[in-house]
Design a protein around this motif. Structure first.
Motif, PDB file in Angstrom:
ATOM      1  N   MET A 166       0.844  -1.192   0.000  1.00 16.56           N
ATOM      2  CA  MET A 166       0.000   0.000   0.000  1.00 16.56           C
ATOM      3  C   MET A 166       0.881   1.245   0.000  1.00 16.56           C
ATOM      4  N   GLN A 167       0.453   2.223  -0.745  1.00 18.35           N
ATOM      5  CA  GLN A 167       1.136   3.500  -0.750  1.00 18.35           C
ATOM      6  C   GLN A 167       0.679   4.296   0.478  1.00 18.35           C
ATOM      7  N   SER A 168       1.292   5.419   0.690  1.00 17.29           N
ATOM      8  CA  SER A 168       0.960   6.233   1.858  1.00 17.29           C
ATOM      9  C   SER A 168      -0.495   6.710   1.834  1.00 17.29           C
ATOM     10  N   ASP A 169      -1.103   6.803   0.635  1.00 19.10           N
ATOM     11  CA  ASP A 169      -2.491   7.246   0.551  1.00 19.10           C
ATOM     12  C   ASP A 169      -3.494   6.097   0.729  1.00 19.10           C
ATOM     13  N   GLY A 170      -2.975   4.878   0.961  1.00 21.56           N
ATOM     14  CA  GLY A 170      -3.850   3.740   1.224  1.00 21.56           C
ATOM     15  C   GLY A 170      -4.267   2.949   0.003  1.00 21.56           C
ATOM     16  N   PHE A 171      -3.859   3.397  -1.199  1.00 24.07           N
ATOM     17  CA  PHE A 171      -4.196   2.669  -2.418  1.00 24.07           C
ATOM     18  C   PHE A 171      -3.060   1.712  -2.777  1.00 24.07           C
ATOM     19  N   PRO A 172      -3.418   0.572  -3.404  1.00 24.27           N
ATOM     20  CA  PRO A 172      -2.363  -0.379  -3.797  1.00 24.27           C
ATOM     21  C   PRO A 172      -1.382   0.248  -4.778  1.00 24.27           C
ATOM     22  N   CYS A 173      -0.173  -0.220  -4.719  1.00 27.49           N
ATOM     23  CA  CYS A 173       0.877   0.229  -5.627  1.00 27.49           C
ATOM     24  C   CYS A 173       0.442  -0.075  -7.054  1.00 27.49           C
ATOM     25  N   GLY A 174       0.604   0.860  -7.967  1.00 20.78           N
ATOM     26  CA  GLY A 174       0.156   0.646  -9.334  1.00 20.78           C
ATOM     27  C   GLY A 174       1.259   0.697 -10.362  1.00 20.78           C
ATOM     28  N   THR A 175       2.481   0.902  -9.937  1.00 25.52           N
ATOM     29  CA  THR A 175       3.593   0.992 -10.874  1.00 25.52           C
ATOM     30  C   THR A 175       4.889   0.607 -10.175  1.00 25.52           C
ATOM     31  N   PRO A 176       5.821  -0.035 -10.891  1.00 27.40           N
ATOM     32  CA  PRO A 176       7.085  -0.420 -10.256  1.00 27.40           C
ATOM     33  C   PRO A 176       8.062   0.744 -10.129  1.00 27.40           C
ATOM     34  N   HIS A 177       7.680   1.920 -10.577  1.00 31.47           N
ATOM     35  CA  HIS A 177       8.594   3.059 -10.552  1.00 31.47           C
ATOM     36  C   HIS A 177       8.379   3.955  -9.341  1.00 31.47           C
ATOM     37  N   THR A 178       7.557   3.503  -8.412  1.00 36.00           N
ATOM     38  CA  THR A 178       7.370   4.262  -7.184  1.00 36.00           C
ATOM     39  C   THR A 178       8.419   3.823  -6.188  1.00 36.00           C
ATOM     40  N   SER A 179       8.346   4.340  -4.998  1.00 41.18           N
ATOM     41  CA  SER A 179       9.326   3.970  -3.980  1.00 41.18           C
ATOM     42  C   SER A 179       8.890   2.735  -3.204  1.00 41.18           C
ATOM     43  N   CYS A 195       8.453  -3.628  -4.867  1.00 36.57           N
ATOM     44  CA  CYS A 195       8.752  -3.507  -6.300  1.00 36.57           C
ATOM     45  C   CYS A 195      10.237  -3.224  -6.511  1.00 36.57           C
ATOM     46  N   GLN A 196      10.780  -2.340  -5.695  1.00 35.48           N
ATOM     47  CA  GLN A 196      12.201  -2.018  -5.841  1.00 35.48           C
ATOM     48  C   GLN A 196      13.077  -3.232  -5.541  1.00 35.48           C
ATOM     49  N   GLN A 197      12.671  -4.053  -4.573  1.00 35.86           N
ATOM     50  CA  GLN A 197      13.426  -5.273  -4.278  1.00 35.86           C
ATOM     51  C   GLN A 197      13.369  -6.240  -5.451  1.00 35.86           C
ATOM     52  N   MET A 198      12.195  -6.378  -6.074  1.00 38.00           N
ATOM     53  CA  MET A 198      12.051  -7.270  -7.224  1.00 38.00           C
ATOM     54  C   MET A 198      12.927  -6.802  -8.378  1.00 38.00           C
ATOM     55  N   LEU A 199      12.916  -5.517  -8.647  1.00 44.26           N
ATOM     56  CA  LEU A 199      13.749  -4.987  -9.721  1.00 44.26           C
ATOM     57  C   LEU A 199      15.228  -5.193  -9.417  1.00 44.26           C
ATOM     58  N   GLN A 200      15.615  -5.068  -8.155  1.00 43.85           N
ATOM     59  CA  GLN A 200      17.012  -5.295  -7.766  1.00 43.85           C
ATOM     60  C   GLN A 200      17.390  -6.765  -7.953  1.00 43.85           C
ATOM     61  N   VAL A 201      16.485  -7.675  -7.609  1.00 47.32           N
ATOM     62  CA  VAL A 201      16.726  -9.105  -7.811  1.00 47.32           C
ATOM     63  C   VAL A 201      16.937  -9.396  -9.294  1.00 47.32           C
ATOM     64  N   LEU A 202      16.102  -8.803 -10.148  1.00 48.59           N
ATOM     65  CA  LEU A 202      16.252  -9.007 -11.595  1.00 48.59           C
ATOM     66  C   LEU A 202      17.577  -8.445 -12.101  1.00 48.59           C
ATOM     67  N   ASP A 203      17.978  -7.276 -11.608  1.00 45.66           N
ATOM     68  CA  ASP A 203      19.271  -6.702 -11.989  1.00 45.66           C
ATOM     69  C   ASP A 203      20.412  -7.603 -11.540  1.00 45.66           C
TER      70      ASP A 203
END
Length: 88
Positions: free
Chosen positions: A52-65, A69-77
């Motif tokens: 969940m983002q700070s506004d309470g809505f689910p994350c909708g993009t991997p380019h947020t903080s 998502c950032q961990q998944m992208l790091q694993v792929l890298d």
């Protein structure tokens, strides 16, 4: 899942992936790779997590903080850096 043949046209790159997966011998490793590949494709098709983002809505993009998502992208890298490039 049925073992009935499926008629479909594949690009050369898609066919290369299918052949590579089929060449893995039946083993627990093949099952793990198949499952991981399915999850990776799902993530790429819909790059969002259940975080969940700070506004309470689910994350909708991997380019947020979003940490997940950032961990998944790091694993792929990391994985891309470890796998030797095909020299063919």
């Amino acid at each position: 899942m049925s073992d009935a043949p499926i008629q479909i046209t594949l690009t050369p790159e898609e066919w290369k992936i299918v052949l590579a997966l089929r060449e893995i011998p039946d083993s627990p490793l093949r099952e793990k790779v198949s499952g991981l590949f399915s999850e990776l494709v799902r993530f790429i098709q819909q790059p969002r997590c259940m975080g969940m983002q700070s506004d309470g809505f689910p994350c909708g993009t991997p380019h947020t903080s979003c940490e997940e998502c950032q961990q998944m992208l790091q694993v792929l890298d990391d994985l891309a850096a470890r796998v030797p490039a095909n020299q063919a």
